[in-house]
Scaffold this active site. Structure first.
Site, PDB file in Angstrom:
ATOM      1  N   HIS A 210      -4.375   0.372  -6.516  1.00 39.07           N
ATOM      2  CA  HIS A 210      -4.749   1.617  -7.186  1.00 39.07           C
ATOM      3  C   HIS A 210      -4.373   1.537  -8.661  1.00 39.07           C
ATOM      4  O   HIS A 210      -3.914   0.479  -9.133  1.00 39.07           O
ATOM      5  CB  HIS A 210      -4.074   2.816  -6.494  1.00 39.07           C
ATOM      6  CG  HIS A 210      -2.584   2.642  -6.311  1.00 39.07           C
ATOM      7  ND1 HIS A 210      -1.709   2.614  -7.372  1.00 39.07           N
ATOM      8  CD2 HIS A 210      -1.831   2.451  -5.207  1.00 39.07           C
ATOM      9  CE1 HIS A 210      -0.477   2.441  -6.925  1.00 39.07           C
ATOM     10  NE2 HIS A 210      -0.525   2.325  -5.615  1.00 39.07           N
TER      11      HIS A 210
ATOM     12  N   GLY B  12      -1.908   2.503 -10.315  1.00 42.37           N
ATOM     13  CA  GLY B  12      -0.522   2.081 -10.575  1.00 42.37           C
ATOM     14  C   GLY B  12      -0.444   0.557 -10.641  1.00 42.37           C
ATOM     15  O   GLY B  12       0.198  -0.008 -11.536  1.00 42.37           O
ATOM     16  N   HIS B  13      -1.108  -0.111  -9.703  1.00 39.21           N
ATOM     17  CA  HIS B  13      -1.125  -1.582  -9.724  1.00 39.21           C
ATOM     18  C   HIS B  13      -1.856  -2.084 -10.971  1.00 39.21           C
ATOM     19  O   HIS B  13      -1.436  -3.061 -11.594  1.00 39.21           O
ATOM     20  CB  HIS B  13      -1.843  -2.132  -8.488  1.00 39.21           C
ATOM     21  CG  HIS B  13      -1.137  -1.859  -7.190  1.00 39.21           C
ATOM     22  ND1 HIS B  13      -1.622  -1.006  -6.247  1.00 39.21           N
ATOM     23  CD2 HIS B  13       0.043  -2.336  -6.705  1.00 39.21           C
ATOM     24  CE1 HIS B  13      -0.797  -0.965  -5.209  1.00 39.21           C
ATOM     25  NE2 HIS B  13       0.226  -1.760  -5.466  1.00 39.21           N
TER      26      HIS B  13
ATOM     27  N   GLN C 236       9.783  -4.743   6.212  1.00 35.86           N
ATOM     28  CA  GLN C 236      10.256  -3.576   5.482  1.00 35.86           C
ATOM     29  C   GLN C 236       9.803  -2.254   6.101  1.00 35.86           C
ATOM     30  O   GLN C 236      10.010  -1.190   5.522  1.00 35.86           O
ATOM     31  CB  GLN C 236       9.883  -3.675   4.009  1.00 35.86           C
ATOM     32  CG  GLN C 236       8.410  -3.505   3.675  1.00 35.86           C
ATOM     33  CD  GLN C 236       8.143  -3.787   2.213  1.00 35.86           C
ATOM     34  OE1 GLN C 236       8.150  -4.925   1.772  1.00 35.86           O
ATOM     35  NE2 GLN C 236       7.905  -2.733   1.439  1.00 35.86           N
TER      36      GLN C 236
ATOM     37  N   GLY D   1       6.820  -1.361 -10.559  1.00 35.18           N
ATOM     38  CA  GLY D   1       6.645   0.035 -10.980  1.00 35.18           C
ATOM     39  C   GLY D   1       7.925   0.843 -10.826  1.00 35.18           C
ATOM     40  O   GLY D   1       8.744   0.574  -9.947  1.00 35.18           O
TER      41      GLY D   1
ATOM     42  N   LYS E  26       8.033   3.963  -9.978  1.00 36.77           N
ATOM     43  CA  LYS E  26       7.931   4.983  -8.912  1.00 36.77           C
ATOM     44  C   LYS E  26       8.916   4.631  -7.800  1.00 36.77           C
ATOM     45  O   LYS E  26       9.554   5.507  -7.224  1.00 36.77           O
ATOM     46  CB  LYS E  26       6.513   5.043  -8.371  1.00 36.77           C
ATOM     47  CG  LYS E  26       6.404   5.967  -7.200  1.00 36.77           C
ATOM     48  CD  LYS E  26       4.987   6.161  -6.770  1.00 36.77           C
ATOM     49  CE  LYS E  26       4.946   6.781  -5.406  1.00 36.77           C
ATOM     50  NZ  LYS E  26       5.106   5.758  -4.350  1.00 36.77           N
TER      51      LYS E  26
HETATM   52  O1  PAF Z   1       6.424  -2.080  -3.628  1.00 36.37           O
HETATM   53  C1  PAF Z   1       5.795  -2.732  -2.773  1.00 36.37           C
HETATM   54  O2  PAF Z   1       4.556  -2.674  -2.654  1.00 36.37           O
HETATM   55  C2  PAF Z   1       6.578  -3.654  -1.838  1.00 36.37           C
HETATM   56  O3  PAF Z   1       7.801  -3.105  -1.496  1.00 36.37           O
HETATM   57  C3  PAF Z   1       6.738  -5.086  -2.383  1.00 36.37           C
HETATM   58  C4  PAF Z   1       7.560  -5.105  -3.653  1.00 36.37           C
HETATM   59  C5  PAF Z   1       5.361  -5.684  -2.641  1.00 36.37           C
HETATM   60  C6  PAF Z   1       7.454  -5.946  -1.349  1.00 36.37           C
HETATM   61  O4  PAF Z   1       6.730  -6.035  -0.157  1.00 36.37           O
END
Ligand code: PAF
Length: 266
Positions: free
Chosen positions: A30, A32-33, A57, A143, A145
């Site tokens: 999006h 942000g990226h 995660q 980011g 955020k």
């Molecule tokens: O911020 C994210 O999208 C994830 O936590 C990351 C840094 C890509 C690690 O999987």
């Protein structure tokens, strides 16, 4: 744009490149990226983006399975921004080697999202460390955020004396104020409206509410959140409650609209 699925092939391509700017993502790209890609461009470096939805995660399997994925759209965005390299590992490729660094989890990982998402930050640091060992980038672009993630990755890098420099970018917001997030794809229009009301309320009242998280919680429920994981107000340097509203502080929030969990810091 060169796409790699294997770390060996990626490494043999990039091993001699000294100025890689690395943007790790879980896809669902999006605005942000895009700001992170633009920042990388400004660093006059080769841009490498990873897309990997990291199972380690997610503290909730359903959340992992339902995480928005749209690889075709992501690749077309990356092509448009003339990203140099894309790494799309699978679980075996990324988790099957023994790392040299030890995962360092600062005690700040027990607070905010760490309280309700058990194992989340360990999973984040694990994957980011693996990427850093494979890629050895000059810059790691992240980011703001995800303030807590950014803080903990910085601490891990410091503790392990990793040479990569972190470059952080300000949170990008939609016109209605809502922070851009892959998870926004899961919101319907009335939930998006609630999210924008919540952001605007906190932004407008930030300085008068600097010592009143309970008042914010009450109002966020009233506006339509069905669950709040936390509202915490912290000095961004000391990570303690601010004593006055002239300190540099932020209001950190994690709440649910339906099944979608949103975080922000304002
Ligand atoms: O911020 C994210 O999208 C994830 O936590 C990351 C840094 C890509 C690690 O999987």
């Amino acid at each position: 744009m060169k796409i790699f699925k294997s770390k060996q092939k990626l490494q043999s391509e990039i091993s001699k490149i000294r100025n890689i700017s690395f943007v790790p993502t879980m896809g669902g790209l999006h605005k942000g990226h895009i700001a992170l890609f633009k920042k990388s461009k400004s660093l006059k470096s080769n841009i490498l983006v990873s897309i990997f939805v990291n199972p380690k995660q997610f503290n909730d399997k359903k959340d992992y399975l339902n995480y928005p994925r749209n690889l075709r759209n992501d690749l077309s965005i990356l092509k448009k921004f003339k990203v140099d390299f894309v790494y799309l590992p699978n679980k075996k490729d990324i988790f099957s080697y023994k790392t040299s660094n030890k995962i360092f989890l600062d005690k700040f990982s027990d607070r905010l999202c760490g309280k309700t998402r058990k194992g989340h930050f360990k999973g984040v640091i694990n994957i980011v460390n693996r990427f850093l060992e494979i890629i050895n980038p000059k810059y790691l672009v992240l980011g703001e955020k995800d303030f807590q993630q950014l803080y903990l990755i910085k601490k891990h890098i410091l503790r392990n004396r990793i040479k990569t420099k972190i470059i952080s970018c300000k949170t990008v917001r939609e016109k209605n104020g809502v922070a851009c997030s892959t998870r926004n794809n899961k919101l319907n229009s009335s939930q998006l409206y609630i999210a924008s009301k919540i952001f605007n309320y906190i932004k407008l009242n930030k300085y008068s509410l600097f010592n009143n998280p309970n008042q914010i919680k009450r109002k966020v429920f009233e506006m339509g959140a069905n669950k709040i994981d936390y509202v915490k107000i912290m000095n961004v340097k000391t990570l303690k409650k601010p004593k006055t509203n002239v300190e540099k502080f932020k209001i950190f929030i994690a709440y649910f609209l339906g099944k979608t969990r949103l975080i922000d810091n304002i």
